[in-house]
Design a protein around this motif. Structure first.
Motif, PDB file in Angstrom:
ATOM      1  N   LEU A 176      -9.316 -19.900  -5.557  1.00 47.04           N
ATOM      2  CA  LEU A 176      -8.317 -19.495  -4.580  1.00 47.04           C
ATOM      3  C   LEU A 176      -7.038 -19.018  -5.258  1.00 47.04           C
ATOM      4  CD1 LEU A 176      -7.525 -19.337  -1.584  1.00 47.04           C
ATOM      5  CD2 LEU A 176      -6.721 -21.697  -1.755  1.00 47.04           C
ATOM      6  N   TYR A 177      -6.657 -19.691  -6.347  1.00 44.97           N
ATOM      7  CA  TYR A 177      -5.445 -19.306  -7.069  1.00 44.97           C
ATOM      8  C   TYR A 177      -5.587 -17.923  -7.684  1.00 44.97           C
ATOM      9  CZ  TYR A 177      -2.073 -19.171 -10.895  1.00 44.97           C
ATOM     10  OH  TYR A 177      -1.095 -18.783 -11.774  1.00 44.97           O
ATOM     11  N   TRP A 178      -6.702 -17.673  -8.376  1.00 44.67           N
ATOM     12  CA  TRP A 178      -6.881 -16.385  -9.034  1.00 44.67           C
ATOM     13  C   TRP A 178      -7.187 -15.285  -8.037  1.00 44.67           C
ATOM     14  CZ3 TRP A 178      -5.101 -15.145 -13.467  1.00 44.67           C
ATOM     15  CH2 TRP A 178      -4.926 -16.120 -14.451  1.00 44.67           C
ATOM     16  N   LYS A 179      -7.794 -15.614  -6.891  1.00 43.88           N
ATOM     17  CA  LYS A 179      -8.011 -14.602  -5.866  1.00 43.88           C
ATOM     18  C   LYS A 179      -6.688 -14.106  -5.308  1.00 43.88           C
ATOM     19  CE  LYS A 179     -10.352 -13.844  -1.445  1.00 43.88           C
ATOM     20  NZ  LYS A 179     -11.199 -14.464  -0.381  1.00 43.88           N
ATOM     21  N   ARG A 180      -5.770 -15.040  -5.085  1.00 42.03           N
ATOM     22  CA  ARG A 180      -4.466 -14.631  -4.581  1.00 42.03           C
ATOM     23  C   ARG A 180      -3.649 -13.944  -5.654  1.00 42.03           C
ATOM     24  NH1 ARG A 180      -1.292 -18.839  -0.946  1.00 42.03           N
ATOM     25  NH2 ARG A 180      -3.195 -18.369   0.228  1.00 42.03           N
ATOM     26  N   LYS A 181      -3.805 -14.372  -6.910  1.00 40.51           N
ATOM     27  CA  LYS A 181      -3.031 -13.782  -7.997  1.00 40.51           C
ATOM     28  C   LYS A 181      -3.514 -12.377  -8.325  1.00 40.51           C
ATOM     29  CE  LYS A 181      -1.289 -14.903 -12.612  1.00 40.51           C
ATOM     30  NZ  LYS A 181       0.109 -14.988 -12.164  1.00 40.51           N
ATOM     31  N   SER A 182      -4.835 -12.149  -8.249  1.00 45.95           N
ATOM     32  CA  SER A 182      -5.401 -10.844  -8.595  1.00 45.95           C
ATOM     33  C   SER A 182      -5.494  -9.906  -7.410  1.00 45.95           C
ATOM     34  CB  SER A 182      -6.802 -11.033  -9.182  1.00 45.95           C
ATOM     35  OG  SER A 182      -7.676 -11.664  -8.260  1.00 45.95           O
ATOM     36  N   LYS A 183      -5.020 -10.314  -6.242  1.00 47.22           N
ATOM     37  CA  LYS A 183      -5.073  -9.449  -5.074  1.00 47.22           C
ATOM     38  C   LYS A 183      -4.128  -8.279  -5.265  1.00 47.22           C
ATOM     39  CE  LYS A 183      -4.686  -9.494  -0.045  1.00 47.22           C
ATOM     40  NZ  LYS A 183      -4.347 -10.314   1.151  1.00 47.22           N
ATOM     41  N   ALA A 184      -4.692  -7.088  -5.101  1.00 47.61           N
ATOM     42  CA  ALA A 184      -3.900  -5.883  -5.312  1.00 47.61           C
ATOM     43  C   ALA A 184      -2.886  -5.721  -4.189  1.00 47.61           C
ATOM     44  CB  ALA A 184      -4.815  -4.663  -5.375  1.00 47.61           C
ATOM     45  N   PRO A 185      -1.687  -5.340  -4.515  1.00 48.93           N
ATOM     46  CA  PRO A 185      -0.694  -5.130  -3.454  1.00 48.93           C
ATOM     47  C   PRO A 185      -1.069  -3.947  -2.580  1.00 48.93           C
ATOM     48  CG  PRO A 185       0.140  -4.344  -5.573  1.00 48.93           C
ATOM     49  CD  PRO A 185      -1.161  -5.052  -5.856  1.00 48.93           C
ATOM     50  N   ALA A 186      -0.641  -4.016  -1.346  1.00 53.30           N
ATOM     51  CA  ALA A 186      -0.947  -2.939  -0.402  1.00 53.30           C
ATOM     52  C   ALA A 186      -0.230  -1.664  -0.825  1.00 53.30           C
ATOM     53  CB  ALA A 186      -0.525  -3.350   1.012  1.00 53.30           C
ATOM     54  N   ARG A 187      -0.994  -0.615  -0.951  1.00 48.16           N
ATOM     55  CA  ARG A 187      -0.431   0.656  -1.385  1.00 48.16           C
ATOM     56  C   ARG A 187      -0.307   1.609  -0.199  1.00 48.16           C
ATOM     57  NH1 ARG A 187      -3.847   1.944  -6.952  1.00 48.16           N
ATOM     58  NH2 ARG A 187      -3.229   0.061  -8.100  1.00 48.16           N
ATOM     59  N   LYS A 188       0.741   2.357  -0.231  1.00 52.43           N
ATOM     60  CA  LYS A 188       0.918   3.377   0.784  1.00 52.43           C
ATOM     61  C   LYS A 188       0.011   4.569   0.481  1.00 52.43           C
ATOM     62  CE  LYS A 188       5.742   2.194   1.697  1.00 52.43           C
ATOM     63  NZ  LYS A 188       7.132   2.698   1.769  1.00 52.43           N
ATOM     64  N   PRO A 189      -0.487   5.242   1.508  1.00 50.46           N
ATOM     65  CA  PRO A 189      -1.329   6.414   1.252  1.00 50.46           C
ATOM     66  C   PRO A 189      -0.564   7.485   0.493  1.00 50.46           C
ATOM     67  CG  PRO A 189      -0.692   6.282   3.566  1.00 50.46           C
ATOM     68  CD  PRO A 189      -0.294   4.979   2.937  1.00 50.46           C
ATOM     69  N   LYS A 190      -1.269   8.143  -0.451  1.00 49.33           N
ATOM     70  CA  LYS A 190      -0.629   9.181  -1.250  1.00 49.33           C
ATOM     71  C   LYS A 190      -0.286  10.408  -0.408  1.00 49.33           C
ATOM     72  CE  LYS A 190      -2.955   7.754  -5.497  1.00 49.33           C
ATOM     73  NZ  LYS A 190      -3.831   8.185  -6.625  1.00 49.33           N
ATOM     74  N   VAL A 191      -1.040  10.635   0.656  1.00 46.89           N
ATOM     75  CA  VAL A 191      -0.779  11.776   1.531  1.00 46.89           C
ATOM     76  C   VAL A 191       0.190  11.337   2.629  1.00 46.89           C
ATOM     77  CG1 VAL A 191      -1.839  13.550   2.973  1.00 46.89           C
ATOM     78  CG2 VAL A 191      -3.100  12.611   1.035  1.00 46.89           C
ATOM     79  N   ALA A 192       1.182  12.156   2.878  1.00 47.07           N
ATOM     80  CA  ALA A 192       2.177  11.823   3.896  1.00 47.07           C
ATOM     81  C   ALA A 192       1.544  11.806   5.282  1.00 47.07           C
ATOM     82  CB  ALA A 192       3.324  12.830   3.844  1.00 47.07           C
ATOM     83  N   GLU A 193       2.134  11.016   6.177  1.00 50.07           N
ATOM     84  CA  GLU A 193       1.621  10.925   7.533  1.00 50.07           C
ATOM     85  C   GLU A 193       1.703  12.269   8.253  1.00 50.07           C
ATOM     86  OE1 GLU A 193       0.106   8.518   9.024  1.00 50.07           O
ATOM     87  OE2 GLU A 193       0.290   7.043   7.406  1.00 50.07           O
ATOM     88  N   GLU A 194       2.744  13.035   7.982  1.00 50.65           N
ATOM     89  CA  GLU A 194       2.854  14.343   8.622  1.00 50.65           C
ATOM     90  C   GLU A 194       1.726  15.267   8.185  1.00 50.65           C
ATOM     91  OE1 GLU A 194       5.156  12.848   6.940  1.00 50.65           O
ATOM     92  OE2 GLU A 194       6.717  12.290   8.389  1.00 50.65           O
ATOM     93  N   THR A 195       1.347  15.180   6.892  1.00 51.79           N
ATOM     94  CA  THR A 195       0.258  16.018   6.401  1.00 51.79           C
ATOM     95  C   THR A 195      -1.069  15.607   7.020  1.00 51.79           C
ATOM     96  OG1 THR A 195       1.448  16.267   4.301  1.00 51.79           O
ATOM     97  CG2 THR A 195      -0.875  16.863   4.319  1.00 51.79           C
ATOM     98  N   ILE A 196      -1.312  14.292   7.164  1.00 51.32           N
ATOM     99  CA  ILE A 196      -2.554  13.815   7.787  1.00 51.32           C
ATOM    100  C   ILE A 196      -2.636  14.280   9.233  1.00 51.32           C
ATOM    101  CG2 ILE A 196      -3.826  11.752   8.451  1.00 51.32           C
ATOM    102  CD1 ILE A 196      -2.626  10.336   6.041  1.00 51.32           C
TER     103      ILE A 196
END
Length: 238
Positions: free
Chosen positions: A112-132
């Motif tokens: 549980l400790y390493w699962k939380r530690k290695s969890k990747a942070p939430a990334r914003k989409p590289k494409v802008a919302e206006e473009t999508i």
């Protein structure tokens, strides 16, 4: 005179006992507070702590005789794992749980400790919302445009998006409906006029290879023709 001294001595002892009991009652920590109990144990003698330890151990032995297991919460598991790291003879100190169970809890906490530690942070989409939004609008309003055409139109606006990204967002607004009837529909419609055939190799009781060819009617599964031979050339010819 001796009676007065005896009376004064008894009065003094009574006052001391009353003060001691009041002090013990005021400083007695709640049963659910481990830090306060630990602080209170610092002022107690070693012999008293040993006796209390034996008393608690005996109660645990009696508790172990019960048929129904007492519930163990998540906080209890974490506390037992942390305390076991501080005791060298932790295996002998365990009463209500097995050492293997404590080790399993330790592994679960480790995962549980390493699962939380290695969890990747939430990334914003590289494409802008206006473009999508623009990609979806172009794909919905222009049904004949493919991903390459939409990519070219975006380049005219100075927006660079790869073809695969455009295809990903096009799927959400376009549903690919198959044109014409499906193969399964054709088979159900013409099953009575279709024969199916197969050619396979089997082995007889004497481990000799046999070559079988058969025809069946698709709708009724009725066998129309069967042919079996020991020679493969009987089917394919020389």
């Amino acid at each position: 005179m001796a009676g007065i001294l005896t009376h004064l001595r008894r009065l003094k002892n009574g006052c001391l006992d009353a003060l001691s009991s009041c002090f013990t009652r005021w400083t007695k920590p709640p049963t659910s507070s481990l830090p306060l109990q630990t602080l209170a144990d610092l002022s107690r003698s070693k012999s008293e702590l040993v006796a209390e330890n034996a008393l608690l151990r005996q109660q645990l032995i009696i508790l172990k005789r019960q048929v129904k297991r007492p519930p163990v919460t998540r906080a209890d598991r974490i506390l037992l794992v942390l305390l076991a790291r501080l005791v060298r003879t932790w295996q002998q100190a365990l009463v209500i749980v097995q050492p293997d169970t404590l080790l399993r809890w330790h592994r679960e906490l480790f995962r549980l400790y390493w699962k939380r530690k290695s969890k990747a942070p939430a990334r914003k989409p590289k494409v802008a919302e206006e473009t999508i939004t623009l990609i979806k609008q172009m794909a919905q309003e222009n049904r004949l445009w493919g991903a390459e055409r939409i990519r070219g139109e975006l380049l005219k606006l100075g927006i660079r998006v790869c073809k695969r990204t455009i295809q990903k967002y096009m799927r959400t607004v376009r549903s690919h409906q198959p044109q014409g009837q499906k193969w399964s529909t054709f088979l159900r419609t013409h099953a009575a006029q279709i024969w199916a055939c197969d050619f396979l190799q089997v082995t007889d009781l004497f481990f000799r290879p046999l070559f079988a060819f058969f025809l069946i009617e698709l709708q009724s599964r009725k066998v129309i023709h069967v042919g079996v031979t020991l020679s493969f050339h009987d089917f394919v010819g020389e």
